[in-house]
Motif scaffolding. Structure first.
Motif, PDB file in Angstrom:
ATOM      1  N   MET A 142      -9.962  -6.164  -2.685  1.00  0.00           N
ATOM      2  CA  MET A 142      -9.970  -6.241  -4.142  1.00  0.00           C
ATOM      3  C   MET A 142     -10.048  -7.674  -4.619  1.00  0.00           C
ATOM      4  O   MET A 142     -10.681  -7.978  -5.646  1.00  0.00           O
ATOM      5  N   GLU A 153      -7.894  -8.467 -10.869  1.00  0.00           N
ATOM      6  CA  GLU A 153      -6.993  -7.629 -10.076  1.00  0.00           C
ATOM      7  C   GLU A 153      -5.549  -7.789 -10.534  1.00  0.00           C
ATOM      8  O   GLU A 153      -5.140  -8.846 -11.004  1.00  0.00           O
ATOM      9  N   LYS A 162      -5.006  -4.034  -6.983  1.00  0.00           N
ATOM     10  CA  LYS A 162      -5.825  -2.952  -7.535  1.00  0.00           C
ATOM     11  C   LYS A 162      -6.729  -3.533  -8.603  1.00  0.00           C
ATOM     12  O   LYS A 162      -6.435  -4.572  -9.202  1.00  0.00           O
ATOM     13  N   SER A 169      -6.705  -1.008 -16.146  1.00  0.00           N
ATOM     14  CA  SER A 169      -6.403  -0.870 -14.716  1.00  0.00           C
ATOM     15  C   SER A 169      -5.556   0.366 -14.479  1.00  0.00           C
ATOM     16  O   SER A 169      -5.569   1.310 -15.247  1.00  0.00           O
ATOM     17  N   SER A 175     -11.542   5.187  -7.882  1.00  0.00           N
ATOM     18  CA  SER A 175     -12.130   4.742  -6.622  1.00  0.00           C
ATOM     19  C   SER A 175     -12.934   5.894  -6.021  1.00  0.00           C
ATOM     20  O   SER A 175     -12.478   7.042  -6.010  1.00  0.00           O
ATOM     21  N   GLU A 183      -7.793   9.227  -4.042  1.00  0.00           N
ATOM     22  CA  GLU A 183      -6.484   8.982  -4.649  1.00  0.00           C
ATOM     23  C   GLU A 183      -5.438   8.891  -3.548  1.00  0.00           C
ATOM     24  O   GLU A 183      -5.296   9.808  -2.741  1.00  0.00           O
ATOM     25  N   GLN A 186      -2.067   5.660  -6.111  1.00  0.00           N
ATOM     26  CA  GLN A 186      -2.158   4.304  -6.636  1.00  0.00           C
ATOM     27  C   GLN A 186      -1.699   4.215  -8.086  1.00  0.00           C
ATOM     28  O   GLN A 186      -1.939   3.222  -8.756  1.00  0.00           O
ATOM     29  N   LEU A 193      -4.863  -0.519  -3.946  1.00  0.00           N
ATOM     30  CA  LEU A 193      -6.056   0.321  -3.818  1.00  0.00           C
ATOM     31  C   LEU A 193      -6.087   1.002  -2.461  1.00  0.00           C
ATOM     32  O   LEU A 193      -6.509   2.145  -2.330  1.00  0.00           O
TER      33      LEU A 193
END
Length: 755
Positions: A142, A153, A162, A169, A175, A183, A186, A193
């Motif tokens: 990231m 991030e 993340k 965010s 993702s 998942e 997170q 991440l």
């Protein structure tokens, strides 16, 4: 579940009745300036995930192609990428002439559901290829992506981070891994991440709502991790990658091999291991318990035939992540190379099983993606043999798309998606933050795409339904004293969320000089489990977290407009956006206490975010070995009710890049030198109970080359980040409130051996 099985049977039946297609495409690739054949040019078909490489005569051939329009990408270091849209049923032979260039303006992107050029997409998509990551590596994937304009991030040290896209965010950025929604719990501020660069060819980042394609969680955008291409038919190839970092004494080993037979069977196997000690800040002080280790194994196999292709992949990821305890910072500092686990720490394990199938039905296509994911999250704070927070999560996802051709310039996608998630607390865990819960998502959508040489027009509509059920009936909940909001007698709570979203956008390219892009899209996000039902201490932090079961779903509408002007020596582009978010959920501390812990509470308010990015690229034709770029990105986020600022909004940033690509020097092929700079301005727009953060300037130096060793290719690069060893605070760091500084000078050596 029955309709999913029915669709699976339909998929198999489609394979049986698919028309036999075994077309081929061949051609030669030459240098546009001198007509010399180019050896080693990568010819790639993103829709099929495979390609070829040109030989000594610049010749290439692709076989087993379907009867439909395909976007084919021709890429070679030192040359501008060429894109061609070809139907092999109408054209079986082509000649490609590549133009020498240090940077490539255009390339293929796949994240917008349609395979198209990045320049043509009405959706703002950034692409970071693997070569860029290797040239400027970071301990966290990231962190490497956060160098992209408009992307930053949220971090808890180098091992936990993340993405933030244009100020949004947490659960607002989705993702996508191996084509499937990913998942791994997170939702937590200190949950990263959890994905690495292992086996990737690059990453695509959608900047803006992508709920129309990907559903809940994509209201801010998407981070799509693109798998490396399949092996060329009849070949076996591999690579070995070694990397070392000076600051955290980090080391990473990554090795993979892949092969493909002439009859269509292909396979791949890859493994990686990474280890870091505690990092040093810009003053040389050790930041205790920021050490971490990861192990990653990936395996896959598949079959390519005239009817299409199918593949199955398995991924194992193990992470052990130290967490700095702000109350005992000095006690956590041990010897320089100490990598042993300390308290507190996270132990996270993921197993991901995924399948993707494409069936070509004349000009149409059916694509089916299925995924099953197991995630085990253990957070230990007090004793090594005692799990304080233990959560087991399993989820099943499916995504079926039917691509219907409505002519040479028009295509419509009809899709069906589903996601079923089950979260269970360890019965022997010492603490409980959220209840057991299930989440059931179902959706239908339709997307439209029209394209001609000047115009691309896209639009879509989607319906989503989600049911979330919390269950606190277990004896361990009763023993612990965990209560759901309102203390219902049944000790269960259910919430449903549903609604429509839509998007519309267009790209206008009247010439190679100008490109105009406009997109308006609505997105949504249903509250995650922590926001709805959390009511307990979060191990490894000083927080007691409380959610609200009364939250409604977040809904936004964002408008994006972009203009690009290009000449032979430079290109300039500007992107602006305005994002109106209703029912925005944010996390903030209160002045209340629960024992020794500060109560942090989720709250909901309306919000506005606006800003943009500007990019200037310079590549003078008279000195083609020099290129430069400079970009500026900004975002402002405010609550609509009182115009106060939102928390954790990144500071304005000005990036600079200067690159030199030289001719071969003896055995050194295509050596390069790259200087980077990032000026982060003062973040003087803090939220309530948040402090302003002073700006700083970070400089980087990177150089490397490729050469032959034992008749094989070796790529070596040396990279220095934070070259001036700046001692700074990052506004987006979760350690910032405790005065913990970021990573100091970090020199990394990367070696890549291909065989």
């Amino acid at each position: 579940m029955n309709y999913v099985l029915t669709l699976g049977v339909f998929l198999l039946a489609s394979i049986s009745f698919a028309q036999g297609q075994n077309l081929s495409l061949s051609g030669t690739i030459q240098d546009a300036a001198n007509s010399e054949p180019l050896i080693g040019v990568t010819v790639f078909v993103p829709e099929l995930g495979r390609g070829a490489v040109s030989d000594e005569q610049g010749f290439f051939e692709l076989e087993g192609l379907p009867t439909r329009n395909l976007t084919i990408q021709f890429s070679y270091i030192g040359y501008a990428t060429a894109l061609k849209k070809i139907n092999p049923a109408e054209q079986s032979r082509i000649e490609i002439r590549l133009v020498s260039a240090t940077t490539s303006v255009d390339e293929v992107v796949v994240s917008a559901a349609y395979v198209m050029s990045k320049e043509s997409s009405p959706i703002s998509i950034e692409k970071i290829d693997r070569q860029s990551i290797l040239r400027n590596p970071s301990p966290s994937l990231m962190t490497a992506l956060a160098k992209t304009p408009g992307v930053s991030e949220v971090s808890l040290g180098p091992g936990i981070s993340k993405p933030v896209i244009r100020g949004l965010s947490f659960s607002r950025v989705l993702s996508v891994y191996q084509g499937a929604r990913f998942e791994n719990q997170q939702w937590g501020a200190d949950h990263g991440l959890g994905l690495t660069e292992t086996g990737l060819s690059g990453i695509e980042i959608i900047k803006g709502p992508a709920s129309i394609i990907y559903g809940s969680g994509a209201m801010a955008g998407v981070v799509n991790l693109i798998e490396e291409a399949d092996a060329v038919a009849g070949e076996v190839s591999g690579d070995l990658n070694l990397r070392m970092y000076s600051n955290s004494l980090g080391r990473r080993l990554d090795a993979g091999v892949k092969g493909a037979g002439q009859e269509g069977f292909f396979w791949s196997l890859r493994g990686a291991s990474e280890s870091h000690a505690d990092y040093l800040d810009g003053s040389g002080s050790t930041i205790g318990n920021t050490r971490f280790q990861t192990q990653n194994i990936k395996a896959g196999m598949g079959l390519r035939k005239s009817w299409g292709d199918t593949r199955i992949r398995y991924t194992y990821l193990k992470q052990k992540l130290g967490i700095l305890d702000e109350t005992n910072q000095e006690l956590l500092v041990t010897s320089r190379n100490d990598r042993k686990l300390q308290l507190p720490f996270q132990n996270v394990t993921d197993h991901f099983l995924n399948s993707e199938s494409n069936v070509f039905l004349g000009e149409d296509k059916l694509k089916a993606t299925f995924g099953y994911h197991w995630n085990f999250r253990e957070e230990t704070e007090t004793e090594f043999d005692q799990v304080d927070l233990g959560l087991k999560q399993s989820n099943f996802m499916y995504d079926l798309k039917y691509y219907k051709s409505a002519g040479k310039q028009t295509e419509v996608i009809f899709g069906l998606q589903g996601f079923y998630l089950n979260t269970i607390n360890y019965e022997k865990a010492a603490e409980i933050l959220i209840p057991d819960a299930t989440k059931d998502d179902r959706s239908l959508y339709a997307l439209f795409n029209y394209s001609n040489p000047e115009w691309v027009v896209q639009g879509g509509i989607r319906y989503d339904y989600r049911k979330v059920t919390a269950d606190a009936r277990g004896q361990h909940f009763l023993d612990y004293g965990f209560e759901l909001e309102g203390s219902p007698e049944s000790r269960t709570l259910s919430r449903t969320f549903d609604g429509m979203t839509g998007s519309a956008g267009a790209t206008f390219r009247p010439s190679d000089t100008w490109r105009f892009r406009l997109n308006v899209a609505s997105g949504f996000r249903a509250p995650d489990l922590a926001e709805l039902y959390s009511n307990g201490p979060h191990p490894g932090t000083a927080r007691f977290e409380q959610g609200s079961a009364d939250f409604v779903r977040e809904q936004n509408i964002q408008s994006d407009m972009g203009v690009r002007y290009r000449q032979a020596d430079f290109a300039i582009s500007v992107e602006v956006f305005y994002n109106r978010v209703n029912n925005y959920i944010y996390f903030s501390p209160t002045d209340e206490k629960m024992g020794d812990l500060t109560i942090w509470r989720f709250e909901q308010d309306n919000a506005d975010l606006y800003g943009g990015e500007a990019l200037l690229e310079i590549h003078p034709s008279e000195i083609p070995w020099v290129s430069a770029s400079t970009s500026y990105s900004m975002v402002i986020g405010k609550r609509r009710s009182d115009q106060t600022y939102l928390p954790y909004i990144p500071a304005f940033r000005w990036n600079q890049d200067l690159s030199f690509t030289f001719n071969d020097l003896g055995k050194f092929e295509r050596p390069y030198l790259n200087l980077t700079g990032s000026l982060v301005l003062d973040q003087n727009r803090p939220a309530q109970l948040e402090e302003a953060t002073p700006g700083y300037f970070i400089m980087g130096l990177h150089f490397g080359s490729e050469f032959s060793l034992w008749k094989q290719k070796l790529n070596a690069s040396l990279s220095a980040n934070n070259l001036l060893d700046v001692h700074y605070l990052d506004h987006m760091s979760l350690y910032r409130p405790f005065g913990v500084r970021q990573l100091g000078r970090n020199i990394s050596l990367s070696l890549q051996f291909r065989f």
